[in-house]
Design an enzyme around this catalytic site. Structure first.
Site, PDB file in Angstrom:
ATOM      1  N   LEU A  34       0.891  -1.205   0.040  1.00  0.00           N
ATOM      2  CA  LEU A  34      -0.007  -0.086  -0.109  1.00  0.00           C
ATOM      3  C   LEU A  34       0.795   1.187  -0.059  1.00  0.00           C
ATOM      4  O   LEU A  34       1.859   1.267   0.464  1.00  0.00           O
ATOM      5  CB  LEU A  34      -0.900   0.103   1.175  1.00  0.00           C
ATOM      6  CG  LEU A  34      -2.276  -0.744   1.254  1.00  0.00           C
ATOM      7  CD1 LEU A  34      -2.674  -0.744   2.651  1.00  0.00           C
ATOM      8  CD2 LEU A  34      -3.067  -0.575   0.092  1.00  0.00           C
ATOM      9  N   ASP A  35       0.502   2.178  -0.739  1.00  0.00           N
ATOM     10  CA  ASP A  35       1.319   3.551  -0.621  1.00  0.00           C
ATOM     11  C   ASP A  35       1.275   4.130   0.733  1.00  0.00           C
ATOM     12  O   ASP A  35       0.291   3.795   1.555  1.00  0.00           O
ATOM     13  CB  ASP A  35       0.608   4.683  -1.649  1.00  0.00           C
ATOM     14  CG  ASP A  35       0.660   4.140  -3.110  1.00  0.00           C
ATOM     15  OD1 ASP A  35       1.578   3.474  -3.385  1.00  0.00           O
ATOM     16  OD2 ASP A  35      -0.441   4.447  -3.857  1.00  0.00           O
ATOM     17  N   PRO A  36       2.234   4.801   1.142  1.00  0.00           N
ATOM     18  CA  PRO A  36       2.414   5.540   2.319  1.00  0.00           C
ATOM     19  C   PRO A  36       1.264   6.375   2.738  1.00  0.00           C
ATOM     20  O   PRO A  36       0.458   6.389   3.630  1.00  0.00           O
ATOM     21  CB  PRO A  36       3.511   6.579   2.052  1.00  0.00           C
ATOM     22  CG  PRO A  36       4.285   6.043   1.106  1.00  0.00           C
ATOM     23  CD  PRO A  36       3.511   5.377   0.211  1.00  0.00           C
ATOM     24  N   ALA A  38      -1.979   5.591   1.990  1.00  0.00           N
ATOM     25  CA  ALA A  38      -2.951   4.528   2.243  1.00  0.00           C
ATOM     26  C   ALA A  38      -3.042   3.897   3.384  1.00  0.00           C
ATOM     27  O   ALA A  38      -2.171   3.870   4.076  1.00  0.00           O
ATOM     28  CB  ALA A  38      -3.108   3.603   1.057  1.00  0.00           C
ATOM     29  N   ARG A 169      -4.559   4.776  -8.329  1.00  0.00           N
ATOM     30  CA  ARG A 169      -4.137   6.205  -8.799  1.00  0.00           C
ATOM     31  C   ARG A 169      -4.177   6.297 -10.183  1.00  0.00           C
ATOM     32  O   ARG A 169      -4.694   7.222 -10.471  1.00  0.00           O
ATOM     33  CB  ARG A 169      -2.795   6.416  -8.128  1.00  0.00           C
ATOM     34  CG  ARG A 169      -2.561   6.559  -6.762  1.00  0.00           C
ATOM     35  CD  ARG A 169      -1.064   6.532  -6.353  1.00  0.00           C
ATOM     36  NE  ARG A 169      -0.451   5.506  -6.880  1.00  0.00           N
ATOM     37  CZ  ARG A 169       0.846   5.184  -6.921  1.00  0.00           C
ATOM     38  NH1 ARG A 169       1.819   6.413  -6.688  1.00  0.00           N
ATOM     39  NH2 ARG A 169       1.459   4.144  -7.148  1.00  0.00           N
TER      40      ARG A 169
END
Length: 294
Positions: A34-36, A38, A169
Site C-alpha cells: 500500500l502507498d504511504p 493509504a 491512482r
C-alpha cells in the site's frame, strides 16, 4: 497470519519491519503493498505462512478512495507534484457516472512511474524520484465494481473492487482525463484482500500493547485463513501420506477443477489439520502445490 490495519504515513515495508520486531518473527512477508498515503488491510505472513503469500498477492481487492477533480499530479495522489490545474466546475454527477461505466470490466492500464514495478531490478518509483521517465506497456486488469459513493464537486468517493495489479491512482487519473479536467487521489483505504475484510483488522497500537504483555499469539490467525474460502479436500491415512510427500491422489467428491485446501482429518477425533494447498489436474487427481513441513 496477521491482518494489519496499516496506518497512513509509512510504507508497507516500514510497517512490516515494525511488526516483525514487535512479534519477534524471523520471517515476515506482506501480500501486496500500500502507498504511504493509504491505510487499511495489509495481510502479513509470518514464518511458514510466507509459503502461501502468493495466493493473497493474486487475490482480488476492494478499496474506498476519495479523489479531487481539476488537479493532476505526477504520482496520481496528493503526495505528488502538481502537473496541471484545470477547471472542473462544469462536471456534474451524470458526467462522472457516464465516465465510470467506461472503466468497468476488462480494461488496460499504463502503470504509473510511481509504481513498484521493477525494471532491471529497480522499482519505477525510485527512478521517478530521480526524474527518470521510462516507457511502460499497458497491462490488462479487471474492474468488477467501480461504484460512485458520493459526489461534491470537486471531490468524489468511489468503491472499487478489482483484480490484482490494478493501480487505483492510475484509474482515478484516467477518469479525470476522460472528464477533461484531471484528478488525483487524496485518500485511499483497502477494505478487502481475498478472504480478509475489516472485521479481522489489528492496529499497530494493539500489536504494541500485545507485544509488551507477551500475548501476540492472540492476534494471529491460522495459516489456513489465507485460503479460507477455497473448497476443502479431506484426506487421511495413506492418501494423507501421499499428499505430504508430493504425490497426486484421487479423492471422492473433489472439485472438477481449480485450487483446493488440503486438510487431514483423524477419524477418531475428527480434528482437522491444514496440510497446504493443491490443484485439481485434468485427469481429476489432486496434486499438492504448497505443503507445510511434514
Amino acid at each position: 497470519m496477521l491482518v494489519l490495519d496499516k496506518p497512513a504515513g509509512i510504507t508497507s515495508n516500514e510497517a512490516l519491519q515494525k511488526v516483525k520486531r514487535l512479534v519477534g518473527a524471523r520471517k515476515v512477508g506482506h501480500t501486496g503493498s500500500l502507498d504511504p498515503l493509504a491505510t487499511g488491510l495489509l495481510p502479513l505472513c509470518l514464518g511458514d505462512a510466507t509459503k502461501f503469500s502468493q495466493f493473497l498477492l493474486n487475490a482480488n481487492k476492494t478499496y474506498l478512495v476519495t479523489s479531487t477533480l481539476g488537479v493532476s499530479t505526477d504520482s496520481g495522489d496528493a503526495e505528488g507534484e502538481v502537473c496541471s490545474t484545470r477547471r472542473a466546475d462544469h462536471v456534474v454527477e451524470s458526467d462522472l457516472r457516464g465516465v465510470l461505466r467506461k472503466f468497468q470490466g476488462n480494461i488496460e492500464q499504463v502503470p504509473s512511474m510511481f509504481s513498484a514495478i521493477k525494471v532491471n531490478g529497480q522499482p519505477l518509483y525510485k527512478l521517478a524520484r530521480q526524474g527518470v521517465e521510462l516507457p511502460r506497456d499497458p497491462r490488462p486488469v479487471q474492474i468488477f465494481c467501480n461504484e460512485l459513493q458520493w459526489f461534491r464537486n470537486p471531490e468524489f468517493g468511489l468503491k472499487i473492487h478489482c483484480s490484482k495489479g490494478t493501480y487505483v491512482r492510475t484509474l482515478v487519473a484516467d477518469i479525470g482525463e476522460e472528464l477533461g479536467c484531471g484528478a488525483h487521489v487524496t485518500a485511499l483505504r483497502r477494505t478487502e484482500v481475498g478472504p480478509f475484510d475489516e472485521s479481522g483488522l489489528v492496529t499497530m497500537e494493539q500489536i504494541e500493547k500485545a507485544s509488551a504483555e507477551r500475548r501476540v499469539e492472540e492476534l494471529l490467525l491460522p495459516i489456513s485463513s489465507a485460503v479460507g474460502k477455497w473448497p476443502a479436500v479431506y484426506v487421511s491415512g495413506p492418501t494423507a501420506f501421499d499428499i505430504k510427500h508430493g504425490q497426486p491422489i484421487r479423492v471422492p467428491e473433489a472439485p472438477e477443477r481449480g485450487w483446493v485446501r488440503l486438510c487431514e482429518t483423524a477419524r477418531e477425533s475428527e480434528q482437522e489439520q491444514f496440510l497446504g494447498v493443491g490443484e485439481v489436474l485434468v485427469d481429476g487427481r489432486v496434486a499438492p502445490r504448497r505443503i507445510l513441513a511434514k
